[in-house]
Design a protein around this motif. Sequence first.
Motif, PDB file in Angstrom:
ATOM      1  N   VAL A  67       0.819  -1.216   0.000  1.00 21.21           N
ATOM      2  CA  VAL A  67       0.000   0.000   0.000  1.00 21.21           C
ATOM      3  C   VAL A  67       0.855   1.268   0.000  1.00 21.21           C
ATOM      4  N   PRO A  68       2.000   1.327   0.702  1.00 20.24           N
ATOM      5  CA  PRO A  68       2.818   2.544   0.586  1.00 20.24           C
ATOM      6  C   PRO A  68       3.342   2.798  -0.831  1.00 20.24           C
ATOM      7  N   VAL A  69       3.424   1.767  -1.646  1.00 19.19           N
ATOM      8  CA  VAL A  69       3.913   1.921  -3.023  1.00 19.19           C
ATOM      9  C   VAL A  69       2.745   2.089  -3.997  1.00 19.19           C
ATOM     10  N   PHE A  70       1.734   1.233  -3.846  1.00 18.45           N
ATOM     11  CA  PHE A  70       0.550   1.260  -4.710  1.00 18.45           C
ATOM     12  C   PHE A  70      -0.691   1.363  -3.829  1.00 18.45           C
ATOM     13  N   ARG A  71      -1.396   2.487  -3.911  1.00 22.35           N
ATOM     14  CA  ARG A  71      -2.624   2.621  -3.117  1.00 22.35           C
ATOM     15  C   ARG A  71      -3.659   1.582  -3.543  1.00 22.35           C
ATOM     16  N   GLY A  72      -3.606   1.155  -4.792  1.00 21.51           N
ATOM     17  CA  GLY A  72      -4.548   0.164  -5.295  1.00 21.51           C
ATOM     18  C   GLY A  72      -4.383  -1.209  -4.673  1.00 21.51           C
ATOM     19  N   ALA A  73      -3.332  -1.424  -3.930  1.00 22.90           N
ATOM     20  CA  ALA A  73      -3.123  -2.716  -3.274  1.00 22.90           C
ATOM     21  C   ALA A  73      -3.967  -2.864  -2.014  1.00 22.90           C
ATOM     22  N   ASN A  74      -4.540  -1.789  -1.539  1.00 27.29           N
ATOM     23  CA  ASN A  74      -5.247  -1.789  -0.262  1.00 27.29           C
ATOM     24  C   ASN A  74      -6.322  -2.856  -0.194  1.00 27.29           C
ATOM     25  N   TRP A  75      -7.311  -2.830  -1.015  1.00 28.44           N
ATOM     26  CA  TRP A  75      -8.421  -3.779  -0.921  1.00 28.44           C
ATOM     27  C   TRP A  75      -8.001  -5.190  -1.308  1.00 28.44           C
ATOM     28  N   TRP A  76      -7.038  -5.315  -2.225  1.00 26.01           N
ATOM     29  CA  TRP A  76      -6.571  -6.654  -2.605  1.00 26.01           C
ATOM     30  C   TRP A  76      -5.885  -7.338  -1.438  1.00 26.01           C
ATOM     31  N   GLU A  77      -5.086  -6.579  -0.691  1.00 23.58           N
ATOM     32  CA  GLU A  77      -4.430  -7.177   0.478  1.00 23.58           C
ATOM     33  C   GLU A  77      -5.447  -7.513   1.552  1.00 23.58           C
ATOM     34  N   ARG A  78      -6.464  -6.696   1.710  1.00 23.70           N
ATOM     35  CA  ARG A  78      -7.528  -7.048   2.655  1.00 23.70           C
ATOM     36  C   ARG A  78      -8.234  -8.323   2.211  1.00 23.70           C
ATOM     37  N   PHE A  79      -8.434  -8.497   0.921  1.00 26.35           N
ATOM     38  CA  PHE A  79      -9.060  -9.706   0.394  1.00 26.35           C
ATOM     39  C   PHE A  79      -8.207 -10.940   0.728  1.00 26.35           C
ATOM     40  N   VAL A  80      -6.905 -10.837   0.473  1.00 19.41           N
ATOM     41  CA  VAL A  80      -6.023 -11.987   0.751  1.00 19.41           C
ATOM     42  C   VAL A  80      -6.012 -12.282   2.242  1.00 19.41           C
ATOM     43  N   HIS A  97       0.156  -2.530   6.590  1.00 19.66           N
ATOM     44  CA  HIS A  97      -1.100  -2.155   5.935  1.00 19.66           C
ATOM     45  C   HIS A  97      -1.845  -1.168   6.840  1.00 19.66           C
ATOM     46  N   PRO A  98      -2.417  -0.098   6.272  1.00 20.63           N
ATOM     47  CA  PRO A  98      -3.039   0.926   7.119  1.00 20.63           C
ATOM     48  C   PRO A  98      -4.380   0.527   7.719  1.00 20.63           C
ATOM     49  N   ASP A  99      -5.046  -0.485   7.182  1.00 19.48           N
ATOM     50  CA  ASP A  99      -6.384  -0.827   7.679  1.00 19.48           C
ATOM     51  C   ASP A  99      -6.683  -2.292   7.382  1.00 19.48           C
ATOM     52  N   LEU A 100      -5.888  -3.180   7.934  1.00 21.56           N
ATOM     53  CA  LEU A 100      -6.038  -4.606   7.626  1.00 21.56           C
ATOM     54  C   LEU A 100      -7.185  -5.198   8.436  1.00 21.56           C
ATOM     55  N   ARG A 101      -8.319  -5.327   7.806  1.00 20.00           N
ATOM     56  CA  ARG A 101      -9.486  -5.973   8.398  1.00 20.00           C
ATOM     57  C   ARG A 101     -10.236  -6.675   7.273  1.00 20.00           C
ATOM     58  N   ARG A 102     -11.199  -7.509   7.655  1.00 14.66           N
ATOM     59  CA  ARG A 102     -11.928  -8.267   6.646  1.00 14.66           C
ATOM     60  C   ARG A 102     -12.616  -7.323   5.667  1.00 14.66           C
ATOM     61  N   ILE A 103     -12.722  -7.779   4.422  1.00 12.22           N
ATOM     62  CA  ILE A 103     -13.354  -6.929   3.416  1.00 12.22           C
ATOM     63  C   ILE A 103     -14.678  -7.512   2.933  1.00 12.22           C
ATOM     64  N   LEU A 104     -14.833  -8.828   2.899  1.00 15.03           N
ATOM     65  CA  LEU A 104     -16.077  -9.425   2.429  1.00 15.03           C
ATOM     66  C   LEU A 104     -16.785 -10.238   3.508  1.00 15.03           C
ATOM     67  N   MET A 105     -16.044 -10.890   4.385  1.00 11.38           N
ATOM     68  CA  MET A 105     -16.667 -11.664   5.448  1.00 11.38           C
ATOM     69  C   MET A 105     -16.902 -10.741   6.644  1.00 11.38           C
ATOM     70  N   TYR A 106     -17.821 -11.130   7.526  1.00 14.40           N
ATOM     71  CA  TYR A 106     -18.082 -10.324   8.706  1.00 14.40           C
ATOM     72  C   TYR A 106     -17.005 -10.571   9.755  1.00 14.40           C
ATOM     73  N   GLU A 107     -16.829  -9.616  10.638  1.00 12.21           N
ATOM     74  CA  GLU A 107     -15.716  -9.652  11.595  1.00 12.21           C
ATOM     75  C   GLU A 107     -15.743 -10.886  12.483  1.00 12.21           C
ATOM     76  N   GLU A 108     -16.918 -11.404  12.815  1.00 12.11           N
ATOM     77  CA  GLU A 108     -17.009 -12.561  13.703  1.00 12.11           C
ATOM     78  C   GLU A 108     -16.742 -13.878  12.981  1.00 12.11           C
ATOM     79  N   PRO A 139     -11.924 -18.674   4.588  1.00 11.14           N
ATOM     80  CA  PRO A 139     -12.665 -19.678   3.807  1.00 11.14           C
ATOM     81  C   PRO A 139     -11.976 -20.241   2.571  1.00 11.14           C
ATOM     82  N   LEU A 140     -10.925 -19.642   2.046  1.00  7.34           N
ATOM     83  CA  LEU A 140     -10.268 -20.229   0.871  1.00  7.34           C
ATOM     84  C   LEU A 140      -9.025 -21.037   1.212  1.00  7.34           C
TER      85      LEU A 140
END
Length: 172
Positions: free
Chosen positions: A100-113, A124-135, A140-141
Amino acid sequence: MDRVSAQFPEAVAERYVDRAGGAWAVIHPQHLRQVAAFLKSEPDLEFKLFLSADGVDRLHLAENDPRFEVVYFLYSLKRHEHVRLKVRVTEANPVVPSLVPVFRGANWWERFVWDFYGVKFDGHPDLRRILMYEEFQGHPLRKDYAMRDRQPLIPQRPIKDIFRGPGTSGVA
């Protein structure tokens, strides 16, 4: 990839060409951010477009150590070329430096992984789940994720940030 290998000979663990003719480089995790910054900022290269990132769980492969891979796809509008990078991390320490410090576009992809494979991104500035709920328990992959396990039930939450405007059932 020749430029990367020449500039950072200690960073490249492996290079190969896939069945479609795409060139890949496996980068040691500690050098990932340095290599990505070089690919982006070098005037002859200019791989400034971060296309995507994804995870790979190699658990059931014959050679599965290290277990996880994070793959990155960059594109140079100047050269009309793709760059494909991989970083491999162990199950015991699934941590990769964030891009993310190099490519801002990496933000959501890294959250996905992180969400689906459990690979953490250091810095990562905001590493939390992006599609699944926090609980949600687990990732799953991952190949060892039990498909028939039950997830904890959570109460329905009010959602406040949905846009309501003209033509919707909400506020005009």
